[in-house]
Structure formats: structure tokens, C-alpha cells
Design a protein around this motif. Structure first.
Motif, PDB file in Angstrom:
ATOM      1  N   ARG A 202       6.061  19.449  24.855  1.00  0.00           N
ATOM      2  CA  ARG A 202       5.641  17.752  25.482  1.00  0.00           C
ATOM      3  C   ARG A 202       5.756  16.603  24.529  1.00  0.00           C
ATOM      4  O   ARG A 202       6.044  15.445  25.302  1.00  0.00           O
ATOM      5  CB  ARG A 202       4.086  17.633  24.729  1.00  0.00           C
ATOM      6  N   LEU A 203       6.738  17.110  23.298  1.00  0.00           N
ATOM      7  CA  LEU A 203       6.915  15.588  22.911  1.00  0.00           C
ATOM      8  C   LEU A 203       8.114  15.398  23.157  1.00  0.00           C
ATOM      9  O   LEU A 203       8.688  13.676  23.673  1.00  0.00           O
ATOM     10  CB  LEU A 203       7.356  15.375  21.264  1.00  0.00           C
ATOM     11  N   LEU A 204       9.349  16.525  23.444  1.00  0.00           N
ATOM     12  CA  LEU A 204      10.510  15.782  24.577  1.00  0.00           C
ATOM     13  C   LEU A 204      10.320  15.348  26.300  1.00  0.00           C
ATOM     14  O   LEU A 204      11.286  14.781  26.103  1.00  0.00           O
ATOM     15  CB  LEU A 204      10.860  17.882  24.141  1.00  0.00           C
ATOM     16  N   LEU A 205       8.440  16.268  26.770  1.00  0.00           N
ATOM     17  CA  LEU A 205       9.286  15.343  28.006  1.00  0.00           C
ATOM     18  C   LEU A 205       8.358  13.878  27.900  1.00  0.00           C
ATOM     19  O   LEU A 205       8.957  13.647  28.608  1.00  0.00           O
ATOM     20  CB  LEU A 205       7.706  16.351  28.719  1.00  0.00           C
ATOM     21  N   SER A 206       8.120  13.906  27.179  1.00  0.00           N
ATOM     22  CA  SER A 206       6.918  12.536  26.617  1.00  0.00           C
ATOM     23  C   SER A 206       8.570  10.603  26.721  1.00  0.00           C
ATOM     24  O   SER A 206       8.884  10.009  26.450  1.00  0.00           O
ATOM     25  CB  SER A 206       5.944  12.165  25.406  1.00  0.00           C
ATOM     26  N   VAL A 207       9.560  12.169  25.254  1.00  0.00           N
ATOM     27  CA  VAL A 207      10.684  10.781  25.677  1.00  0.00           C
ATOM     28  C   VAL A 207      11.684  10.373  26.809  1.00  0.00           C
ATOM     29  O   VAL A 207      12.319   9.847  26.891  1.00  0.00           O
ATOM     30  CB  VAL A 207      11.498  12.161  24.162  1.00  0.00           C
ATOM     31  N   HIS A 208      11.565  11.806  27.648  1.00  0.00           N
ATOM     32  CA  HIS A 208      11.864  11.415  29.200  1.00  0.00           C
ATOM     33  C   HIS A 208      11.409   9.801  29.878  1.00  0.00           C
ATOM     34  O   HIS A 208      12.021  10.108  30.156  1.00  0.00           O
ATOM     35  CB  HIS A 208      12.251  12.760  29.499  1.00  0.00           C
ATOM     36  N   LEU A 209       9.806  10.955  29.541  1.00  0.00           N
ATOM     37  CA  LEU A 209       9.250  10.142  30.811  1.00  0.00           C
ATOM     38  C   LEU A 209       9.619   8.416  29.878  1.00  0.00           C
ATOM     39  O   LEU A 209       9.258   7.357  30.640  1.00  0.00           O
ATOM     40  CB  LEU A 209       7.867  10.518  30.689  1.00  0.00           C
ATOM     41  N   GLN A 210       9.503   7.861  28.828  1.00  0.00           N
ATOM     42  CA  GLN A 210       9.266   6.864  28.239  1.00  0.00           C
ATOM     43  C   GLN A 210      10.650   6.304  28.558  1.00  0.00           C
ATOM     44  O   GLN A 210      11.131   5.005  29.004  1.00  0.00           O
ATOM     45  CB  GLN A 210       9.274   6.724  26.813  1.00  0.00           C
ATOM     46  N   GLU A 211      11.976   7.608  28.132  1.00  0.00           N
ATOM     47  CA  GLU A 211      13.419   6.287  28.770  1.00  0.00           C
ATOM     48  C   GLU A 211      13.010   6.348  30.156  1.00  0.00           C
ATOM     49  O   GLU A 211      14.460   6.168  30.900  1.00  0.00           O
ATOM     50  CB  GLU A 211      14.108   7.593  28.446  1.00  0.00           C
ATOM     51  N   GLY A 212      12.402   6.961  30.737  1.00  0.00           N
ATOM     52  CA  GLY A 212      12.751   7.096  32.490  1.00  0.00           C
ATOM     53  C   GLY A 212      13.101   8.449  33.245  1.00  0.00           C
ATOM     54  O   GLY A 212      13.798   8.023  34.345  1.00  0.00           O
ATOM     55  N   ASN A 213      13.614   9.074  32.223  1.00  0.00           N
ATOM     56  CA  ASN A 213      14.036  10.223  32.740  1.00  0.00           C
ATOM     57  C   ASN A 213      13.324  11.369  33.636  1.00  0.00           C
ATOM     58  O   ASN A 213      13.674  12.668  32.699  1.00  0.00           O
ATOM     59  CB  ASN A 213      15.193  10.714  31.795  1.00  0.00           C
ATOM     60  N   VAL A 214      12.355  10.954  34.830  1.00  0.00           N
ATOM     61  CA  VAL A 214      11.307  11.462  34.752  1.00  0.00           C
ATOM     62  C   VAL A 214      12.004  13.058  35.503  1.00  0.00           C
ATOM     63  O   VAL A 214      11.555  13.956  35.247  1.00  0.00           O
ATOM     64  CB  VAL A 214      11.209  11.101  36.098  1.00  0.00           C
ATOM     65  N   ALA A 215      12.836  13.425  35.730  1.00  0.00           N
ATOM     66  CA  ALA A 215      13.815  14.411  36.927  1.00  0.00           C
ATOM     67  C   ALA A 215      13.990  15.143  35.311  1.00  0.00           C
ATOM     68  O   ALA A 215      13.571  16.814  35.825  1.00  0.00           O
ATOM     69  CB  ALA A 215      15.151  14.211  37.686  1.00  0.00           C
ATOM     70  N   GLU A 216      14.228  15.100  34.416  1.00  0.00           N
ATOM     71  CA  GLU A 216      14.605  15.930  33.119  1.00  0.00           C
ATOM     72  C   GLU A 216      13.383  16.024  32.407  1.00  0.00           C
ATOM     73  O   GLU A 216      13.434  17.312  32.576  1.00  0.00           O
ATOM     74  CB  GLU A 216      15.410  14.723  32.400  1.00  0.00           C
ATOM     75  N   ALA A 217      12.546  15.296  32.690  1.00  0.00           N
ATOM     76  CA  ALA A 217      10.880  15.156  32.195  1.00  0.00           C
ATOM     77  C   ALA A 217      10.860  16.644  33.290  1.00  0.00           C
ATOM     78  O   ALA A 217      10.076  18.048  32.223  1.00  0.00           O
ATOM     79  CB  ALA A 217      10.265  14.789  32.187  1.00  0.00           C
ATOM     80  N   VAL A 218      10.698  16.775  34.366  1.00  0.00           N
ATOM     81  CA  VAL A 218       9.547  17.529  35.176  1.00  0.00           C
ATOM     82  C   VAL A 218      10.986  18.864  34.697  1.00  0.00           C
ATOM     83  O   VAL A 218      10.045  20.500  35.141  1.00  0.00           O
ATOM     84  CB  VAL A 218      10.165  17.502  36.785  1.00  0.00           C
ATOM     85  N   ARG A 219      12.279  19.087  34.599  1.00  0.00           N
ATOM     86  CA  ARG A 219      13.313  20.231  34.028  1.00  0.00           C
ATOM     87  C   ARG A 219      12.455  20.935  33.504  1.00  0.00           C
ATOM     88  O   ARG A 219      12.668  22.212  33.291  1.00  0.00           O
ATOM     89  CB  ARG A 219      14.297  19.234  34.667  1.00  0.00           C
ATOM     90  N   GLN A 220      12.533  20.505  32.163  1.00  0.00           N
ATOM     91  CA  GLN A 220      11.878  20.154  30.694  1.00  0.00           C
ATOM     92  C   GLN A 220      10.706  20.525  30.583  1.00  0.00           C
ATOM     93  O   GLN A 220      10.682  22.453  30.153  1.00  0.00           O
ATOM     94  CB  GLN A 220      11.707  19.980  30.400  1.00  0.00           C
ATOM     95  N   HIS A 221       9.810  20.168  31.641  1.00  0.00           N
ATOM     96  CA  HIS A 221       8.815  21.507  32.385  1.00  0.00           C
ATOM     97  C   HIS A 221       9.054  22.844  32.748  1.00  0.00           C
ATOM     98  O   HIS A 221       8.378  23.568  32.333  1.00  0.00           O
ATOM     99  CB  HIS A 221       7.297  20.413  32.784  1.00  0.00           C
TER     100      HIS A 221
END
Length: 266
Positions: A202-221
Motif C-alpha cells: 500500500r505504501l509503495l502504491l501510494s508513492v506511485h500515486l503521489q508522484e503521478g505514476n498511476v499506471a505503475e500503481a496499477v501494475r503494482q496492485h
């Protein structure tokens, strides 16, 4: 080397003897590795984890649980003798009928435990909190990897949970403070320590979202969801799903379908 050192003499020694029990056992004298037989390693490691004077009978019974009192005592004397054969000042001190590490022996674990405990017990000022997080991330790891004695397993689990919960707190504080790069390092350390534990993901996903890297957040999820399904037959919690909810609905859903394209969400 003397077999044991009395507590008064120990306080006056100034040496550079370090004992590592985080990750692997490692004894160093002024930076140079010191070799010890397995039984003597286990004795020093136990005294390091106990961190207090302990009766000889309890030490021997813990280290040699399958031996009778006489043979366990003999094994303890042998381990002490081998430690005493090392050059330099004694590493073990006597305290009445008990044994403890000499006070000049610096144990890596003893520097990490106060940081972790303070993080969880009080609200630390950001500089102190972040310094503790760096130490726990850089130096931390499981205790005595590959050792399966009961007394090791119990302490390993206790320290592991303390470290992970502390890193959860520190990683969130870093992210809230706008320090996404450092929060990323904490998140990666959490995921490495326990790939099935959700809070690190969740923390890793939140970091990606805060940085605007939504696609990376989805891949992580999705990677984490596949891992949970394969290993445990379950799905991520609603807490994790909620992080992506706004991006999974409406027009955003079509954008997220292009997983390999950089995405910016207004």
C-alpha cells in the motif's frame, strides 16, 4: 583472554568489539572478523538477545535443551573456554551467578531496538523519526538468518514485527512530508522483508500515486493481487482497493487499460 570479566572491570575498558546478530552472526575486533566455533557463537548470540545478566543454569538449559544438567553445564564451560582463548579482553562478564556480554561489546540489535520502540511509542520530531527509519531500513533484517533454535525464532519474530510496524509509521510520515523518494526506499524494504504483507505494498502504491505514476500503481496492485491469489487464495483488502478506486471508475478506466503508457491524471 580471561574466561570472564567482572562487571566493575568491564566498565573501564574501551575497545572496538562489535557483535552482529541482525541478518548473520558476525564478531569483529577493531574491524577484523573473529572466528568462533558454533557453540561459542550461539552463546554470545543468546547473551546478546537476552541483554541482561542470566543465570548459568538457564543459559545452558536454553542452548542445550536436550542434554541433562551435567552435560549442558559441561558444554557451557567448553563454549566459555573457547571464547576465553581469543586474544584481547574478555567478551563475557560474570554478575553473581549469572553471565552477560561485557559492556564494551557493541551489539547492532541494541542500537535498533530503541529506535523502533520510540517510533511506535511516541510522536518523534521528523528529523529523529527519519533518522530512525534510515537505520531500520539500512541495517535491519531478520535476526540470525538460518538459525532455527527456539529462542532465536521467538526473538526473530518479535524484532521482525517491531521493525516492520516501525517502518510502516516512518514510511507514511515520509510520504506525508513530501519525501517520496525516501518513502519509496522504505516501501521497497517492507516488501522485501515480507512480500505477502499488504501495508508495504500500500505504501509503495501510494508513492506511485503521489508522484503521478498511476499506471505503475496499477501494475503494482495487480502484481500483488496475483501473488496473494497464488499463495493464499485471497484478494487485497478494501483499504488497498480504495487507493485506486477513483482511477478504476469512469473515464479513468479506459486510460488505465493502457498499462505501458505514462499517465497523468488531473
Amino acid at each position: 583472554m580471561r574466561t570472564v570479566l567482572d562487571a566493575t572491570a568491564s566498565a573501564h575498558l574501551d575497545t572496538q568489539v562489535s557483535l552482529g546478530v541482525v541478518r548473520d552472526f558476525e564478531l569483529r575486533d577493531r574491524g577484523k572478523p573473529v572466528e568462533l566455533p558454533a557453540a561459542s557463537q550461539r552463546l554470545l548470540a543468546l547473551l546478546a538477545l537476552l541483554a541482561r545478566p542470566t543465570p548459568r543454569s538457564l543459559v545452558s538449559a536454553t542452548l542445550w535443551p536436550d542434554a541433562d544438567e551435567q552435560h549442558a553445564g559441561a558444554s557451557l564451560r567448553s563454549a566459555l573456554w573457547r571464547i576465553a582463548a581469543l586474544p584481547g579482553p574478555a567478551l563475557v562478564r560474570t554478575c553473581g551467578t549469572g553471565l552477560a556480554l561485557a559492556e564494551h561489546v557493541v551489539v547492532d540489535l541494541h542500537g535498533l531496538l530503541p529506535d523502533a520502540q520510540q517510533v511506535l511509542a511516541t510522536r518523534q520530531p521528523p528529523p529523529r523519526l527519519f533518522a530512525a527509519g534510515e537505520a531500520l531500513r539500512r541495517l535491519g533484517g531478520d535476526l540470525l538468518t538460518g538459525w532455527y533454535d527456539e529462542w532465536v525464532v521467538e526473538e526473530r519474530d518479535r524484532f521482525r514485527q517491531l521493525r516492520l510496524y516501525s517502518l510502516d509509521v516512518i514510511g507514511t510520515a515520509l510520504l506525508d512530508g513530501g519525501r517520496a523518494g525516501e518513502a519509496l526506499q522504505v516501501a521497497l524494504a517492507l516488501v522485501e522483508a515480507d512480500p505477502l504483507r499488504e501495508s508495504g505494498h500500500r505504501l509503495l502504491l501510494s508513492v506511485h500515486l503521489q508522484e503521478g505514476n498511476v499506471a505503475e500503481a496499477v501494475r503494482q496492485h495487480d502484481r500483488y493481487a496475483r501473488l496473494l491469489d497464488r499463495e493464499l487464495g485471497v484478494q487485497p483488502s478494501e483499504l488497498m482497493a480504495a487507493l485506486l478506486h477513483r482511477y478504476r471508475t469512469g473515464a479513468d478506466a479506459t486510460v488505465l487499460g493502457r498499462r505501458d503508457t505514462a499517465v497523468t491524471v488531473a
